[in-house]
Design an enzyme around this catalytic site. Structure first.
Site, PDB file in Angstrom:
ATOM      1  N   GLY A  59      45.361-123.118  -2.044  1.00  0.00           N
ATOM      2  CA  GLY A  59      44.650-122.179  -1.187  1.00  0.00           C
ATOM      3  C   GLY A  59      43.893-122.930  -0.112  1.00  0.00           C
ATOM      4  O   GLY A  59      43.396-124.023  -0.350  1.00  0.00           O
ATOM      5  N   GLU A  60      43.884-122.342   1.049  1.00  0.00           N
ATOM      6  CA  GLU A  60      43.098-122.967   2.104  1.00  0.00           C
ATOM      7  C   GLU A  60      42.484-121.902   2.969  1.00  0.00           C
ATOM      8  O   GLU A  60      43.171-121.033   3.489  1.00  0.00           O
ATOM      9  CB  GLU A  60      43.963-123.884   2.964  1.00  0.00           C
ATOM     10  CG  GLU A  60      43.137-124.613   4.000  1.00  0.00           C
ATOM     11  CD  GLU A  60      43.977-125.605   4.782  1.00  0.00           C
ATOM     12  OE1 GLU A  60      43.555-126.748   4.915  1.00  0.00           O
ATOM     13  OE2 GLU A  60      45.053-125.215   5.245  1.00  0.00           O
ATOM     14  N   THR A  62      38.785-121.023   5.598  1.00  0.00           N
ATOM     15  CA  THR A  62      37.886-121.677   6.536  1.00  0.00           C
ATOM     16  C   THR A  62      36.809-122.458   5.806  1.00  0.00           C
ATOM     17  O   THR A  62      36.249-123.408   6.326  1.00  0.00           O
ATOM     18  CB  THR A  62      37.198-120.616   7.417  1.00  0.00           C
ATOM     19  OG1 THR A  62      38.135-119.571   7.673  1.00  0.00           O
ATOM     20  CG2 THR A  62      36.739-121.200   8.730  1.00  0.00           C
ATOM     21  N   PHE A  63      36.515-122.036   4.596  1.00  0.00           N
ATOM     22  CA  PHE A  63      35.352-122.611   3.935  1.00  0.00           C
ATOM     23  C   PHE A  63      35.650-123.386   2.674  1.00  0.00           C
ATOM     24  O   PHE A  63      34.757-123.926   2.050  1.00  0.00           O
ATOM     25  CB  PHE A  63      34.332-121.505   3.656  1.00  0.00           C
ATOM     26  CG  PHE A  63      33.841-120.921   4.928  1.00  0.00           C
ATOM     27  CD1 PHE A  63      32.773-121.495   5.589  1.00  0.00           C
ATOM     28  CD2 PHE A  63      34.494-119.857   5.528  1.00  0.00           C
ATOM     29  CE1 PHE A  63      32.338-121.007   6.795  1.00  0.00           C
ATOM     30  CE2 PHE A  63      34.072-119.354   6.741  1.00  0.00           C
ATOM     31  CZ  PHE A  63      32.984-119.930   7.380  1.00  0.00           C
ATOM     32  N   SER A  64      36.909-123.404   2.305  1.00  0.00           N
ATOM     33  CA  SER A  64      37.252-124.189   1.131  1.00  0.00           C
ATOM     34  C   SER A  64      38.746-124.433   1.082  1.00  0.00           C
ATOM     35  O   SER A  64      39.529-123.760   1.740  1.00  0.00           O
ATOM     36  CB  SER A  64      36.825-123.457  -0.136  1.00  0.00           C
ATOM     37  OG  SER A  64      37.780-122.471  -0.476  1.00  0.00           O
ATOM     38  N   SER A  65      39.094-125.447   0.297  1.00  0.00           N
ATOM     39  CA  SER A  65      40.492-125.651  -0.033  1.00  0.00           C
ATOM     40  C   SER A  65      40.557-125.673  -1.551  1.00  0.00           C
ATOM     41  O   SER A  65      39.669-126.222  -2.195  1.00  0.00           O
ATOM     42  CB  SER A  65      40.988-126.990   0.505  1.00  0.00           C
ATOM     43  OG  SER A  65      40.916-126.983   1.908  1.00  0.00           O
ATOM     44  N   VAL A  66      41.600-125.055  -2.096  1.00  0.00           N
ATOM     45  CA  VAL A  66      41.709-125.012  -3.551  1.00  0.00           C
ATOM     46  C   VAL A  66      42.971-125.761  -3.981  1.00  0.00           C
ATOM     47  O   VAL A  66      44.043-125.586  -3.387  1.00  0.00           O
ATOM     48  CB  VAL A  66      41.707-123.557  -4.071  1.00  0.00           C
ATOM     49  CG1 VAL A  66      41.818-123.527  -5.596  1.00  0.00           C
ATOM     50  CG2 VAL A  66      40.440-122.834  -3.627  1.00  0.00           C
ATOM     51  N   LYS A  84      38.083-126.334  -6.411  1.00  0.00           N
ATOM     52  CA  LYS A  84      37.703-125.744  -5.121  1.00  0.00           C
ATOM     53  C   LYS A  84      36.809-126.717  -4.369  1.00  0.00           C
ATOM     54  O   LYS A  84      35.690-126.993  -4.788  1.00  0.00           O
ATOM     55  CB  LYS A  84      36.991-124.397  -5.348  1.00  0.00           C
ATOM     56  CG  LYS A  84      36.560-123.715  -4.056  1.00  0.00           C
ATOM     57  CD  LYS A  84      36.069-122.285  -4.288  1.00  0.00           C
ATOM     58  CE  LYS A  84      35.644-121.631  -2.985  1.00  0.00           C
ATOM     59  NZ  LYS A  84      35.301-120.201  -3.139  1.00  0.00           N
ATOM     60  N   ASP A 171      32.912-109.610  -1.121  1.00  0.00           N
ATOM     61  CA  ASP A 171      34.225-109.967  -0.586  1.00  0.00           C
ATOM     62  C   ASP A 171      35.318-109.580  -1.585  1.00  0.00           C
ATOM     63  O   ASP A 171      36.260-110.344  -1.813  1.00  0.00           O
ATOM     64  CB  ASP A 171      34.246-111.466  -0.268  1.00  0.00           C
ATOM     65  CG  ASP A 171      35.316-111.839   0.761  1.00  0.00           C
ATOM     66  OD1 ASP A 171      35.880-110.925   1.390  1.00  0.00           O
ATOM     67  OD2 ASP A 171      35.591-113.043   0.926  1.00  0.00           O
TER      68      ASP A 171
END
Ligand code: ADP
Ligand code: MG
Ligand code: ZN
Length: 566
Positions: A59-60, A62-66, A84, A171
């Site tokens: 997952g990517e 704006t605020f994190s990459s998983v 994360k 969210d």
């Protein structure tokens, strides 16, 4: 595809046409990108390497990459872990609050838990149990009606849990509610935008400020003062101006904690942009130096950097430029399409009004996702409760029942509001908004739609409607307009925005990624006899008035879920 054919015949290779090669090439580029990201992560947080094998990026945002990683267990078994990696510019308190939501409320009742947390310098990595999950869009139209019931039931279990802790997720949407269809496992993730209710049990959420509250303040500022920086803490409505100062130090009633927040001194445009940026992103990547006087949980979890991050400042400035540009074009459009009374008062001046401000999501959608936002959020009602998550759950349910995702496809709040009106009725929306202190003006009336008829039509179940004629319910070429009577500044939905025939309301075939209505006669799976209870629950979730909207606890007891047990 002439070029493709020419290319493949030139190569004389039947089995690997250019398309395939292109795909392979893209894949290898992507792969090398992922490899690079993994390498960078390992360098940034080297202690990860001794614990995990990082396998893939899953997952990517704006605020994190998983990332997907495995951990070697003592018995020799491997355990899958999701890592994360939060972007280094995230606000330390924001990160700590996200972590505290997971540790305090998570780990049961379909709420994701946390295993470990790693930090080196400003890099934070949250390690969670990995839950393999489906893509919502991929499965939407193959779900049986029973699966939809289970999905919603389990979503409410998760929401009941977090709401009990006074967490407003803010969210809620399919990508934040992981669903493993085969195992019937569910997990609510991503507390990156969460906020606390007044009496929240999550200590750190008390330091996370609501966007609406920020905006109350920034709006004030825009129309009054220029050249100073945004609001920094929950402003009491009456003392807004006072709190809009360059440096704020606020004593919280809840704890012996003081947060000093200091912001840079950019130029004039920067001052607008900085605040726009701020409300766009919440507090996540804002350059704030905060110091917490006593050893608070925040400090225990994360040592804060005292230096202002120059890189993110640059980023902020860049975003500013974009948003200002967007704002300008919106102002022009708006001025053209609105009646004299509603014309925004910042057009042609160097000010920015609420109309223009409301466009910020176009630049960065992080502050929740417009299509899932409740009317009270869209109208920036400062008093937002757990009810906003229930609205979002309602929008998910609407997708599940209609087979359309995303259902509301709006890039900004006012468009989203206009779209809601087309489903729930303009008069109804206006009335509800009055109840929470907002006044909305709408130049044309749109009737509320019958939810069953709407969903069945979209699903292609309505026997009276040929499938090819699944057409927009109601013509929405009116221009609804919204204004907030609280500050007497008009905000308005412009005609262009409101021209969302249902083509823009929910994805159609032309988008290439809309789910296709199932052939229901061949595979009814319960869809031929959706009980009234389903639409009754949907109606109660999409209650325009947050005060009467159904709660998670009550939803679990709704007749729609009779004979299900938790
Ligand atoms: P963001 O704040 O960037 O949206 P999320 O926490 O929502 O971050 O994670 C992004 C994506 O990563 C999720 O939509 C999901 O696909 C995947 N993901 C997150 N946590 C997990 C987990 N524990 N197990 C499996 N996948 C996960
Ligand atoms: Mg997410
Ligand atoms: Zn304006």
């Amino acid at each position: 595809m002439e070029e493709t054919m020419a290319f493949s015949s030139l190569r004389g290779c039947d089995r690997c046409p250019a398309d395939d090669m292109l795909k392979k090439h893209e894949q290898s580029v992507k792969l090398s990108g992922i490899k690079r990201d993994i390498k960078e992560l390992c360098e940034a947080v080297p202690q990860l390497v001794s614990v995990f094998k990082i396998k893939d990026k899953i997952g990517e945002g704006t605020f994190s990459s998983v990332y997907l990683a495995t951990a070697q267990l003592q018995e020799g078994r491997e355990e899958k872990i999701a890592l994360k990696h939060l972007i280094p510019t995230s606000h330390p308190v924001r990160i700590a609050a996200e972590l505290q939501c997971l540790t305090v409320a998570g780990g049961q009742d379909n709420v994701m838990g946390v295993k470990y947390c790693f930090r080196k310098n400003d890099h934070v990595v949250i390690a969670m149990p990995y839950l393999e999950h489906e893509s919502f869009l991929d499965i939407l139209n193959s779900l049986s009606f029973q699966e939809v019931r289970e999905y919603m039931f389990n979503l409410f279990i998760a929401l009941k849990r977090i709401h009990q802790f006074g967490i407003v997720h803010r969210d809620v949407k399919p990508s934040n509610f992981l669903y493993n269809r085969r195992l019937k496992k569910y997990a609510l993730v991503d507390f990156g935008l969460a906020q606390g209710t007044r009496d929240t049990n999550i200590e750190l959420l008390k330091f996370v400020q609501s966007e609406a509250q920020q905006e109350d303040c920034s709006r004030n500022k825009y129309h009054g003062v220029t050249g100073h920086k945004g609001p920094l803490s929950r402003p009491a409505p009456k003392t807004v101006d006072q709190q809009c100062t360059t440096k704020t130090s606020v004593k919280r009633p809840y704890a012996n904690t003081q947060i000093h927040i200091k912001q840079g001194k950019d130029g004039k445009e920067g001052s607008v942009g900085l605040s726009v940026q701020r409300s766009v992103f919440g507090e996540r990547n804002f350059n704030i130096h905060s110091s917490i006087s006593h050893e608070s949980p925040a400090e225990k979890i994360i040592k804060q950097s005292k230096t202002v991050d120059v890189i993110s400042r640059k980023l902020a400035t860049k975003k500013t430029a974009i948003s200002t540009k967007a704002v300008n074009s919106v102002m022009r459009e708006t001025a053209r399409s609105c009646s004299a009374v509603l014309t925004c008062d910042c057009y042609g001046t160097d000010r920015v009004c609420s109309v223009c401000l409301s466009r910020r999501q176009q630049v960065a959608p992080r502050a929740g996702t417009p299509g899932f936002r409740a009317p009270e959020v869209l109208t920036k009602c400062p008093d937002q409760t757990t009810a906003i998550d229930m609205w979002s759950a309602g929008v998910i349910f609407l997708s599940l029942l209609s087979g359309r995702y995303p259902f509301y496809k709006a890039s900004d709040d006012l468009t989203a509001l206009a779209q809601i009106m087309t489903i729930r009725g303009s008069r109804e929306t206006i009335q509800a908004a009055e109840a929470f202190g907002k006044s909305i003006l709408c130049s044309k009336e749109v009737p509320a739609q019958d939810l069953r008829a709407l969903c069945e039509r979209l699903r292609g179940l309505d026997s009276t409607t040929p499938k090819s004629a699944i057409d927009p319910p109601g013509d929405i070429s009116h221009d609804p307009a919204a204004s907030e009577n609280t500050d007497h500044k008009a905000s308005h939905v412009q005609a262009a925005q409101a021209q969302h025939s249902e083509d823009t309301l929910y994805r159609r075939d032309s988008d290439g990624c809309q789910s296709h209505p199932r052939d229901c006669t061949a595979n009814p799976e319960g869809w031929d006899s959706v009980p009234d209870e389903a639409y009754d629950l949907l109606d109660k979730l999409l209650d325009l008035n947050p005060a009467s909207r159904i709660t998670a606890e009550t939803a679990l007891l709704h007749p729609f879920f009779k004979d299900m047990c938790s």
